[in-house]
Design a protein around this motif. Structure first.
Motif, short mmCIF file in Angstrom:
data_model
loop_
_atom_site.label_atom_id
_atom_site.label_comp_id
_atom_site.label_asym_id
_atom_site.label_seq_id
_atom_site.Cartn_x
_atom_site.Cartn_y
_atom_site.Cartn_z
N GLU A 1 0.35 -7.98 -7.24
CA GLU A 1 -0.28 -7.28 -6.11
C GLU A 1 -0.10 -5.77 -6.24
N LEU A 2 1.10 -5.40 -6.66
CA LEU A 2 1.39 -3.98 -6.83
C LEU A 2 0.58 -3.42 -7.99
N ASP B 1 0.83 -1.21 0.00
CA ASP B 1 0.00 0.00 0.00
C ASP B 1 0.86 1.25 0.00
N PHE B 2 1.90 1.21 0.81
CA PHE B 2 2.82 2.35 0.91
C PHE B 2 3.44 2.66 -0.46
N LEU C 1 -2.05 -0.36 -8.13
CA LEU C 1 -1.78 0.81 -8.96
C LEU C 1 -2.88 1.06 -9.97
N GLY C 2 -3.97 0.32 -9.85
CA GLY C 2 -5.09 0.50 -10.77
C GLY C 2 -4.82 -0.12 -12.13
N LEU C 3 -3.95 -1.12 -12.17
CA LEU C 3 -3.62 -1.76 -13.45
C LEU C 3 -4.20 -3.17 -13.53
N SER C 4 -5.30 -3.40 -12.81
CA SER C 4 -5.87 -4.75 -12.72
C SER C 4 -6.15 -5.35 -14.09
N ARG C 5 -6.51 -4.51 -15.03
CA ARG C 5 -6.89 -5.07 -16.35
C ARG C 5 -5.70 -5.77 -17.02
N PHE C 6 -4.48 -5.41 -16.63
CA PHE C 6 -3.32 -6.06 -17.21
C PHE C 6 -2.97 -7.36 -16.48
#
Lengths: 190, 765, 256
Positions: free
Chosen positions: B527-528, B124-125, B532-537
């Motif tokens: 997880e990162l 998260d950090f 980072l809002g890159l779930s679609r990848f």
């Protein structure tokens, strides 16, 4: 009966110590001691320094000086030539360590003497010793001296020269060094 | 006898205080442990990651522990054999000094004060900081430095999904960049990670600064030994009598920095005496006439002056090369960043090979082919993965997509690949734009990038520094977040594609669960990415699903690969096989081997290699040469006790005449000091005739300072620390490291190390 | 260099307590020998000597156990489950055990003296002789040549005589000087033999000479000197004690 022996081609050996590392893991040799090591000998040659990378270990002598001195029979020679040690009988008196002219034996921190076994447990399964199997340059050959058609005899026959360490002691080592870089044989204090 | 004898005085003292019982002895009923091979042993295939060679291994597991590693007997590149590092892999797996938990920095950078954190907290950090930095500076402000088997999840996946072109690997610009660039612009093909040299069929081998034997790249070393066994003649050009030189029929003790002159003279003789392969040259190459005119003045006599190798010897070797062609070969070494004109030197080497007609022929170079493999069908990344890889396309026009910025090192050199050392400057100056975040995966910055003081300053200026590693290497002390990586025996990685005669796809799979809280690289990246809002990848839920998808796309299955360990495809290793298919392997602008490079001429670079002299050592100084130990990989293995024991410190090699002048002897300890005032050591002296008088030699990777590396710290000297200067190769972006000079300062204390016995118990196998 | 710390991996196994053993075993064998000799010659009054011999054997066995890395594995029982004539240590183990039992039996007058005394004489000879045998049977240790087989019992005897003179106010003036002198002369002859031996022996002596030559000379001279102090038995004993101990330790240490 087989007569196990090994040959190391010094022309091929680059002293990478893959054999020594394989030995450590195969035989769970603890830190601080080793059954197998590389001696790097540098001598003046005719036109440039000559370097001999010589792996050293127990030579499983035909006449092993370490066997008779053992007071309990912990160290013994097998019919097939392997010189082995039974740790449960060993009193760690050090007589065999001192008797070995090649300093191939050492005190294991568990309180007994230890040394190379030619990976006797692997031979049972029909496999080469760990050091032989892994050697990247294929410098190590293991086999049966009695087997005239075998790879060991072939390696010995095709070698430019064959040496053993300290031949004058009459121990008849069963590890042969092939093609020593020096014309007169093994380097160092031999 | 001399070594092991103690002086009598010491002995008397020992006798007096001898009653200390050794605590190692155990009651007899506990003492005989069952050896692992008497237990229930399971075996699974995987791929080694002790270096980049990617050997196929068999992992023997017993009692929940990895017990033994062996070469895969069926893999054509491994053949049942392994190098020492591969054999010793479990020393790293069970290293008690490993990073165990995610850490958040509490002290100053470099101070080494951290607090333990949960993965949740740590990730998260990082995500929070990365998104904030992106907001302020754009995604390119985060640089990714990667090295090792798990790197692709960051360099090729996360970074591309995130949108930063600033991805760099030390394996490029501090290693192979010149040879890759030179090969690309000569043959139109990369050399690739595994130099495609057909060693076994070669009859005449000339090595220039190539340390085979001290590097133990498995297949290559096996083939090299086989070549010698088959009677190949070996010539080694090196200022030092390396292991390879010790095996050579001829050792040419060249003056350091003059290799290009020697190569030009050899080209001169080949052409002048009509020893080159005229048919091959006519058929496959272009620019021969220009080359002929260019090398006219470079006679052996001219080169002899420069290289200090007799003209007769130069001529003789050239004639022998000619006599043995096409089975005469000059294999390229890997680490080719020497003097800053390295692409040109490698060009000369490749031109010479081409004149011998050995490229694509037996006994020369085979044409390596990458295996056929499909990408995972994720949505297209905003950026193509940056050209950081060893075999990546190394030049050409670069398209920067709308809304993204070009790499921060762009414009400094010709090639398209990234230069890790050139990404340090933007961290300090903000030019051409600021790099404020750094994500380092397995990259020991202080042992991989020259000018360490500058690197440290740059790290201090960062707003976010994340380090992912197995060991608490010194650079991790500077990180804001330290993440514990799983070792290669505990994790899956992406499929491993190996270009070979017949190319291979290999699997790395976990043999045991990660120890402590270590996590595999794929998991960290995913997880990162999600945070980072890159779930679609990251549509795959775990790596097995990812691998299965890639494998089923080529008609294979993960299940089968887990059993077998590798898949082999058919390749096309020789020119003849390409011709049968009427295809051209040379992907150069002209479609031929370019002896003369039009592209270089257009870019204002020398179209033909030209020798330029390099700086001489200042008075009292020696050129610092460096190389490798067969039991160590870079700076990664010194804390592995099994490997450390075989080579526990590096030594500084020096010629006896110089040693006498300085009054130093073998076994004594000295400091090494460079003109910029950096002092390294203490390091043991080794006086030997195996090195020229004008240089000294160190094995790379020692001189660790990190307190967490309890075995490795304080042993030997770091060559990288002494390399405060480098010469940028304007073509490849490589950092030439051999114009660094040192002097020996006697009087250093002998370092004290804890006896290994004290550290032995926690390291028993 | 891939040479295991760049040193030889097989560090010497005999040091510290082992040297104490080489001291005690000489003392024990010598004392038992003196006691048996005096009984054989009909000179009584050797009960103290017998007790000390027993004590030294017991101490020596304790030291041997203590210095053994196998001490808590209790594998030493194997020593007394077998007898291996080719092994000096096997002889030594039985010799020490018998000497202990015989000297105790004689000291406390248990059993027939006529049989026990010759037996003690024999077993003490074994104890005196086996350390030299142990050393000289190693083909790879040139310092320990055949001469050591004589030198070790001689210095062992000298130790016992010296101990007798210093601590028991013994009355053995006739025996002491020749023992000390012979030991001293032997100590000087030993290097002479080595120097006329093969290259290995010459190198072995050179090693000792270089690192501890003065100590060696001092040891030999102390023994010789002890042979001349007939009037001052305690001083002579002290010198011989020091000389013998030093000599034996040097030979054991440098031979490895």
């Amino acid at each position: 009966m087989a007569r196990y022996a090994m040959a190391i081609d010094l022309e091929a050996c680059v002293g990478c110590a893959a054999c020594a590392v394989a030995c450590v893991t195969e035989n769970q040799v603890p830190p601080g001691v080793t059954r197998l090591w590389i001696r790097e000998i540098e001598e003046e040659g005719p036109s440039r320094p000559q370097v001999e990378f010589r792996p050293e270990q127990c030579y499983h002598c035909e006449n092993p000086p370490c066997v008779p001195v053992c007071p309990t029979g912990a160290t013994y020679q097998r019919q097939d030539g392997l010189v082995l040690l039974n740790p449960t009988k060993c009193i760690a008196c050090g007589a065999c360590v001192v008797a070995c002219p090649y300093d191939s034996r050492f005190l294991h921190p568990d309180g007994h003497v230890d040394k190379c076994t030619f990976c006797a447990h692997r031979l049972e399964a029909g496999r080469d010793p760990a050091c032989v199997e892994t050697c990247p340059t294929g410098a190590r050959v293991f086999g049966d001296l009695e087997d005239e058609e075998g790879r060991l005899r072939a390696a010995l026959a095709s070698a430019r020269r064959v040496d053993v360490r300290k031949p004058h002691l009459g121990t008849e080592p069963r590890l042969f060094y092939l093609n020593a870089p020096r014309a007169t044989g093994l380097g160092g204090e031999e | 006898m001399k070594l092991k004898r103690r002086t009598f005085i010491q002995l008397a003292a020992a006798t007096l205080g001898a009653f200390g019982l050794r605590a190692e002895a155990k009651p007899f009923f506990l003492e005989r442990r069952r050896p692992w091979y008497r237990g229930e042993v399971t075996t699974l295939p995987s791929t080694c990651d002790q270096c980049f060679w990617k050997c196929s291994i068999l992992v023997r597991v017993e009692g929940g522990r990895v017990r033994k590693l062996e070469g895969h007997p069926e893999n054509p590149r491994t053949r049942g054999r392994l190098c020492p590092r591969g054999q010793g892999g479990l020393g790293q797996l069970y290293d008690p000094d490993r990073l165990k938990y995610p850490l958040l920095r509490t002290g100053e950078r470099g101070e080494g004060k951290f607090k333990k954190a949960s993965w949740e907290e740590a990730l998260d950090f990082i995500a929070e900081r990365m998104l904030a930095l992106k907001e302020r500076y754009g995604p390119e402000t985060i640089a990714f430095f990667t090295h090792g088997g798990g790197e692709s999840w960051f360099s090729e996946y996360l970074a591309a999904a995130w949108g930063s072109p600033n991805v760099a690997k030390p394996a490029v610009s501090v290693c192979v960049a010149p040879r890759e660039t030179a090969s690309q612009w000569t043959f139109g093909r990369p050399v690739g990670g595994h130099a495609p040299v057909d060693w076994t069929n070669a009859r005449y081998i000339v090595l220039i600064g190539h340390h085979i034997g001290e590097d133990t790249h498995n297949t290559q070393l096996q083939d090299f030994a086989q070549a010698l066994r088959r009677g190949a003649k070996l010539v080694v050009v090196d200022p030092r009598l390396s292991t390879a030189a010790a095996k050579a029929h001829r050792w040419l003790a060249i003056k350091p920095g003059t290799d290009l002159a020697l190569l030009l003279a050899w080209i001169h003789v080949l052409i002048k005496e009509d020893l080159y392969d005229a048919d091959y040259v006519a058929r496959y190459t272009t620019g021969f006439e220009a080359l002929r005119a260019h090398v006219e003045p470079f006679t052996p006599e001219w080169a002899a002056e420069i290289t200090e190798i007799p003209a007769d010897t130069i001529r003789q070797v050239a004639r022998e090369l000619g006599a043995h062609r096409p089975r005469a070969v000059l294999p390229p070494s890997r680490h080719t960043v020497w003097y800053g004109d390295d692409t040109q030197r490698m060009r000369a080497l490749f031109i010479l090979n081409a004149l011998l007609g050995n490229y694509g022929r037996e006994g020369g170079f085979y044409l390596a082919k990458a295996p056929y493999l499909e990408k995972y069908p994720h949505p297209p990344f905003p950026l193509e993965p940056a050209a950081g890889g060893c075999g990546g396309a190394s030049a050409g026009k670069e398209e920067v997509p709308e809304g993204f910025r070009p790499r921060a090192d762009k414009g400094k050199f010709f090639a398209k690949s990234t230069a890790i050392q050139e990404l340090i400057e933007p961290m300090l100056t903000g030019e051409p734009y600021p790099i404020k975040g750094l994500f380092a995966y397995g990259t020991n910055l202080f042992a991989a990038i020259p000018n360490v003081p500058r690197t440290k300053k740059a790290l201090e200026a960062l707003e976010l520094f994340v380090a992912v590693d197995v060991l608490p290497q010194e650079y991790t002390l500077w990180a804001d977040v330290v993440l514990p990586d799983a070792t290669y025996l505990e994790r899956y990685d992406d499929l491993i594609a190996i270009a070979y005669k017949d190319p291979l796809i290999q699997l790395r799979q976990p043999a045991v669960e990660p120890l402590w809280e270590a996590r595999p690289a794929w998991w960290i990246a995913r997880e990162l990415g999600i945070r980072l809002g890159l779930s679609r990848f990251f549509p795959w839920k775990d790596v097995e699903e990812y691998l299965e998808a890639r494998l089923s796309a080529i008609g294979q299955s993960l299940e089968a690969l887990k059993e077998k360990g590798f898949i082999q495809q058919r390749g096309r290793p020789w020119l003849s096989s390409w011709e049968r298919w009427r295809q051209n392997p040379f992907k150069t602008p002209s479609g031929k081997i370019e002896l003369y490079s039009e592209t270089f001429a257009e870019a204002g670079l020398d179209p033909l290699p030209r020798y330029t002299p390099h700086p001489e050592p200042p008075p009292g100084h020696y050129r610092l040469l460096y190389g490798r130990s067969p039991v160590h990989s870079f700076s990664k293995t010194q804390n592995n006790w099994i490997l450390l024991e075989m080579d526990p410190e590096n030594e500084v090699w020096i010629h006896p005449d110089e040693a006498e002048r300085l009054g130093v002897e073998t076994g004594q300890y000295v400091w090494l000091e460079n003109p910029d005032g950096v002092r390294e050591g203490p390091v043991r002296v080794w006086v030997t005739r195996r090195i020229r008088r004008d240089c000294v030699y160190l094995v790379h990777g020692f001189g660790h300072r990190a307190p967490g590396l309890r075995l490795a710290r304080g042993r030997g000297a770091s060559d990288t620390a002494l390399q405060t200067r480098y010469d940028l190769d304007p073509i490849s972006g490589g950092a030439g490291l051999r114009n660094n000079f040192v002097r020996l300062v006697p009087g250093a204390p002998r370092p004290q190390h804890p006896p290994i016995g004290r550290l032995a118990r926690e390291r028993r196998l | 260099m891939t040479s295991f710390y760049g040193i030889h991996p097989s560090a010497e196994v005999w040091h510290g307590l082992t040297l104490l053993h080489f001291f005690l075993v000489g003392l024990a064998g010598g004392s038992a020998f003196l006691a048996a000799l005096s009984r054989l010659r009909g000179e009584g009054a050797s009960r103290n000597l017998l007790l000390f011999a027993a004590l030294f054997v017991a101490l020596d066995l304790a030291v041997l156990w203590l210095e053994s890395p196998a001490r808590f594995r209790f594998t030493h029982v194997w020593l007394f489950a077998t007898f291996r004539p080719a092994s000096a240590i096997s002889w030594g183990a039985w010799g020490l055990l018998l000497t202990l039992l015989l000297s105790l039996a004689l000291a406390f007058r248990k059993g027939p003296e006529r049989i026990l005394v010759p037996l003690l004489f024999a077993s003490s000879l074994v104890v005196l002789a086996y350390p030299g045998m142990l050393l000289s049977e190693n083909p790879g240790r040139p310092l320990w040549d055949g001469f050591v087989t004589g030198l070790m019992p001689l210095t062992g005897l000298a130790l016992a005589v010296a101990f007798w003179l210093v601590f028991l106010r013994g009355s053995l003036p006739r025996l002491a000087p020749p023992v000390f002198l012979t030991a001293g002369v032997a100590a000087l002859l030993y290097p002479w033999g080595l120097l006329h031996g093969d290259a290995g022996e010459r190198a072995a002596w050179a090693g000792l000479w270089q690192d501890a030559g003065l100590f060696y000379l001092a040891a030999a001279l102390l023994l010789l000197l002890a042979g001349f102090f007939r009037r001052r038995p305690e001083l002579a004993g002290g010198l011989a004690l020091l000389g013998s101990t030093l000599l034996r330790s040097l030979i054991v240490v440098f031979g490895q």
